[in-house]
Design a protein around this motif. Structure first.
Motif, PDB file in Angstrom:
ATOM      1  N   LEU A  84       0.833  -1.209   0.000  1.00 23.58           N
ATOM      2  CA  LEU A  84       0.000   0.000   0.000  1.00 23.58           C
ATOM      3  C   LEU A  84       0.860   1.250   0.000  1.00 23.58           C
ATOM      4  CD1 LEU A  84      -2.788  -1.061   2.527  1.00 23.58           C
ATOM      5  CD2 LEU A  84      -2.973  -0.867   0.039  1.00 23.58           C
ATOM      6  N   LEU A  85       1.967   1.221   0.755  1.00 25.38           N
ATOM      7  CA  LEU A  85       2.853   2.373   0.800  1.00 25.38           C
ATOM      8  C   LEU A  85       3.510   2.600  -0.565  1.00 25.38           C
ATOM      9  CD1 LEU A  85       4.280   4.587   2.394  1.00 25.38           C
ATOM     10  CD2 LEU A  85       6.007   2.902   3.073  1.00 25.38           C
ATOM     11  N   PHE A  86       3.924   1.513  -1.205  1.00 29.16           N
ATOM     12  CA  PHE A  86       4.554   1.623  -2.531  1.00 29.16           C
ATOM     13  C   PHE A  86       3.575   2.188  -3.560  1.00 29.16           C
ATOM     14  CE2 PHE A  86       5.530  -0.272  -6.679  1.00 29.16           C
ATOM     15  CZ  PHE A  86       6.817   0.234  -6.863  1.00 29.16           C
ATOM     16  N   ALA A  87       2.328   1.731  -3.518  1.00 33.64           N
ATOM     17  CA  ALA A  87       1.312   2.227  -4.445  1.00 33.64           C
ATOM     18  C   ALA A  87       1.028   3.703  -4.210  1.00 33.64           C
ATOM     19  CB  ALA A  87       0.029   1.411  -4.307  1.00 33.64           C
ATOM     20  N   ALA A  88       0.988   4.102  -2.930  1.00 34.12           N
ATOM     21  CA  ALA A  88       0.728   5.507  -2.618  1.00 34.12           C
ATOM     22  C   ALA A  88       1.854   6.402  -3.121  1.00 34.12           C
ATOM     23  CB  ALA A  88       0.541   5.672  -1.118  1.00 34.12           C
ATOM     24  N   LEU A  89       3.106   5.949  -2.942  1.00 35.99           N
ATOM     25  CA  LEU A  89       4.236   6.741  -3.419  1.00 35.99           C
ATOM     26  C   LEU A  89       4.236   6.840  -4.945  1.00 35.99           C
ATOM     27  CD1 LEU A  89       7.084   5.447  -1.056  1.00 35.99           C
ATOM     28  CD2 LEU A  89       5.908   7.665  -0.964  1.00 35.99           C
ATOM     29  N   THR A  90       3.854   5.756  -5.614  1.00 35.02           N
ATOM     30  CA  THR A  90       3.797   5.785  -7.079  1.00 35.02           C
ATOM     31  C   THR A  90       2.756   6.769  -7.573  1.00 35.02           C
ATOM     32  OG1 THR A  90       4.502   3.476  -7.163  1.00 35.02           O
ATOM     33  CG2 THR A  90       3.459   4.383  -9.142  1.00 35.02           C
ATOM     34  N   LEU A  91       1.562   6.723  -6.968  1.00 36.85           N
ATOM     35  CA  LEU A  91       0.508   7.648  -7.373  1.00 36.85           C
ATOM     36  C   LEU A  91       0.891   9.085  -7.065  1.00 36.85           C
ATOM     37  CD1 LEU A  91      -2.647   5.657  -6.217  1.00 36.85           C
ATOM     38  CD2 LEU A  91      -1.812   5.983  -8.556  1.00 36.85           C
ATOM     39  N   HIS A  92       1.584   9.307  -5.955  1.00 37.42           N
ATOM     40  CA  HIS A  92       2.001  10.656  -5.599  1.00 37.42           C
ATOM     41  C   HIS A  92       3.025  11.190  -6.594  1.00 37.42           C
ATOM     42  CE1 HIS A  92       2.846  14.125  -3.107  1.00 37.42           C
ATOM     43  NE2 HIS A  92       4.144  13.832  -3.134  1.00 37.42           N
ATOM     44  N   GLY A  93       3.934  10.301  -7.018  1.00 35.23           N
ATOM     45  CA  GLY A  93       4.929  10.720  -8.002  1.00 35.23           C
ATOM     46  C   GLY A  93       4.290  11.053  -9.342  1.00 35.23           C
ATOM     47  N   CYS A  94       3.265  10.269  -9.746  1.00 32.91           N
ATOM     48  CA  CYS A  94       2.575  10.554 -11.002  1.00 32.91           C
ATOM     49  C   CYS A  94       1.812  11.867 -10.920  1.00 32.91           C
ATOM     50  CB  CYS A  94       1.619   9.420 -11.356  1.00 32.91           C
ATOM     51  SG  CYS A  94       2.465   7.864 -11.747  1.00 32.91           S
ATOM     52  N   ALA A  95       1.259  12.150  -9.750  1.00 35.31           N
ATOM     53  CA  ALA A  95       0.510  13.390  -9.588  1.00 35.31           C
ATOM     54  C   ALA A  95       1.415  14.604  -9.678  1.00 35.31           C
ATOM     55  CB  ALA A  95      -0.230  13.382  -8.248  1.00 35.31           C
ATOM     56  N   LEU A  96       2.706  14.446  -9.324  1.00 34.64           N
ATOM     57  CA  LEU A  96       3.630  15.574  -9.385  1.00 34.64           C
ATOM     58  C   LEU A  96       4.079  15.887 -10.803  1.00 34.64           C
ATOM     59  CD1 LEU A  96       5.901  14.862  -6.277  1.00 34.64           C
ATOM     60  CD2 LEU A  96       4.030  16.518  -6.468  1.00 34.64           C
ATOM     61  N   LEU A  97       3.944  14.913 -11.735  1.00 35.85           N
ATOM     62  CA  LEU A  97       4.345  15.149 -13.110  1.00 35.85           C
ATOM     63  C   LEU A  97       3.390  16.136 -13.770  1.00 35.85           C
ATOM     64  CD1 LEU A  97       5.227  11.527 -14.286  1.00 35.85           C
ATOM     65  CD2 LEU A  97       6.813  13.362 -13.649  1.00 35.85           C
ATOM     66  N   PRO A  98       3.897  17.145 -14.445  1.00 41.86           N
ATOM     67  CA  PRO A  98       3.011  18.122 -15.073  1.00 41.86           C
ATOM     68  C   PRO A  98       2.259  17.495 -16.250  1.00 41.86           C
ATOM     69  CG  PRO A  98       5.290  18.515 -15.707  1.00 41.86           C
ATOM     70  CD  PRO A  98       5.318  17.452 -14.637  1.00 41.86           C
ATOM     71  N   SER A  99       1.001  17.865 -16.407  1.00 41.44           N
ATOM     72  CA  SER A  99       0.194  17.335 -17.500  1.00 41.44           C
ATOM     73  C   SER A  99       0.510  18.086 -18.792  1.00 41.44           C
ATOM     74  CB  SER A  99      -1.297  17.472 -17.172  1.00 41.44           C
ATOM     75  OG  SER A  99      -1.618  18.843 -16.927  1.00 41.44           O
ATOM     76  N   ALA A 100       0.258  17.426 -19.915  1.00 34.22           N
ATOM     77  CA  ALA A 100       0.541  18.040 -21.212  1.00 34.22           C
ATOM     78  C   ALA A 100      -0.469  19.137 -21.510  1.00 34.22           C
ATOM     79  CB  ALA A 100       0.505  16.975 -22.306  1.00 34.22           C
ATOM     80  N   GLN A 101      -0.026  20.168 -22.218  1.00 30.53           N
ATOM     81  CA  GLN A 101      -0.881  21.264 -22.651  1.00 30.53           C
ATOM     82  C   GLN A 101      -0.979  21.229 -24.169  1.00 30.53           C
ATOM     83  OE1 GLN A 101       1.241  24.567 -20.895  1.00 30.53           O
ATOM     84  NE2 GLN A 101      -0.104  24.592 -19.106  1.00 30.53           N
ATOM     85  N   PHE A 102      -2.194  21.387 -24.673  1.00 29.66           N
ATOM     86  CA  PHE A 102      -2.451  21.277 -26.104  1.00 29.66           C
ATOM     87  C   PHE A 102      -2.846  22.639 -26.658  1.00 29.66           C
ATOM     88  CE2 PHE A 102      -3.082  17.100 -24.300  1.00 29.66           C
ATOM     89  CZ  PHE A 102      -2.457  16.258 -25.203  1.00 29.66           C
ATOM     90  N   TYR A 103      -2.359  22.917 -27.887  1.00 30.49           N
ATOM     91  CA  TYR A 103      -2.575  24.222 -28.502  1.00 30.49           C
ATOM     92  C   TYR A 103      -3.073  24.055 -29.933  1.00 30.49           C
ATOM     93  CZ  TYR A 103       0.170  26.024 -24.583  1.00 30.49           C
ATOM     94  OH  TYR A 103       0.630  26.333 -23.318  1.00 30.49           O
ATOM     95  N   GLN A 104      -3.818  25.076 -30.385  1.00 31.94           N
ATOM     96  CA  GLN A 104      -4.263  25.166 -31.770  1.00 31.94           C
ATOM     97  C   GLN A 104      -3.963  26.560 -32.301  1.00 31.94           C
ATOM     98  OE1 GLN A 104      -8.475  23.987 -31.585  1.00 31.94           O
ATOM     99  NE2 GLN A 104      -8.016  22.364 -33.040  1.00 31.94           N
TER     100      GLN A 104
END
Length: 233
Positions: free
Chosen positions: A12-32
């Motif tokens: 459970l701790l490993f899964a929580a750390l993984t999800l937390h790390g993914c949440a810190l990654l910036p999301s992609a921004q799309f432009y037209q």
């Protein structure tokens, strides 16, 4: 060697750390690209226009926005991407601008030309369209105008440049402005080009009335003369 096993709390701790790390990654921004307030054709008095082929430089045919650095190198960011095909976006922007400025709805984007009889064709090659946080937006292109017979009636190599605020949104806006300036120049060149009117459809000549079949003249039948008896003395 026994395989390593994790207890449920550690999992459970490993899964929580993984999800937390993914949440810190910036999301992609799309432009037209910004299409602008293009006027719609009203009188439809302009020529039948075929836009394309439209060719982009190889380095522009990708999802990521290209950033030009101070040393003229190019970098790609996984965060900033085009929302679709940049080539299609450019084609639609130029299509709308030219339709409004030339007052024509008879316009097609290559290769969609089935059943389309064009009076003017624009062949466009964009070799550069980019910018950077500290670099201006630059558009380099070459265009050619062809008439209905495929004869070249005009050509030009151009370079357009404009400044921007530095953010990615400002850069996309600046590139859109340059493309609209390109459409302005194309519209002026097309208006100055002598355009041959499309020849009206030829009316088929009325079919000549069928002549009655000629009566066959019956030739008299020559019957052989009856053979005469020849008497010898």
């Amino acid at each position: 060697m026994k395989p390593m096993r994790f207890s449920p709390p550690l999992l459970l701790l490993f899964a929580a750390l993984t999800l937390h790390g993914c949440a810190l990654l910036p999301s992609a921004q799309f432009y037209q690209l910004e299409q602008g307030q293009a006027a719609l054709p009203e009188g439809d008095k302009g020529p039948a226009l075929l836009l394309g082929p439209l060719k982009l430089a190889d380095y522009l045919q990708r999802e990521q926005l290209v950033q030009r650095e101070a040393d003229d190198s190019l970098t790609l960011s996984q965060r900033t991407r085009w929302a679709g095909s940049l080539q299609d976006d450019i084609g639609q922007l130029l299509l709308r601008q030219l339709a409004g400025q030339l007052d024509t709805s008879r316009i097609a984007l290559y290769p969609d030309r089935i059943g389309f009889d064009s009076q003017v064709q624009v062949v466009l090659n964009i070799s550069r369209l980019d910018s950077g946080a500290l670099q201006p937006a630059v558009l380099e292109a070459q265009w050619r105008l062809l008439d209905a017979a495929g004869v070249q009636r005009g050509s030009r190599v151009l370079r357009l440049q404009t400044a921007h605020g530095g953010s990615v949104a400002d850069q996309v806006h600046a590139q859109s402005v340059l493309l609209r300036q390109l459409a302005d120049e194309l519209a002026l060149a097309i208006k100055a080009m002598p355009v041959a009117e499309r020849a009206p459809a030829r009316k088929s000549a009325p079919a000549a009335p069928a002549k009655p079949p000629a009566r066959s003249q019956r030739l008299p039948v020559l019957e052989p003369n009856p053979q005469l008896d020849v008497f010898r003395f």
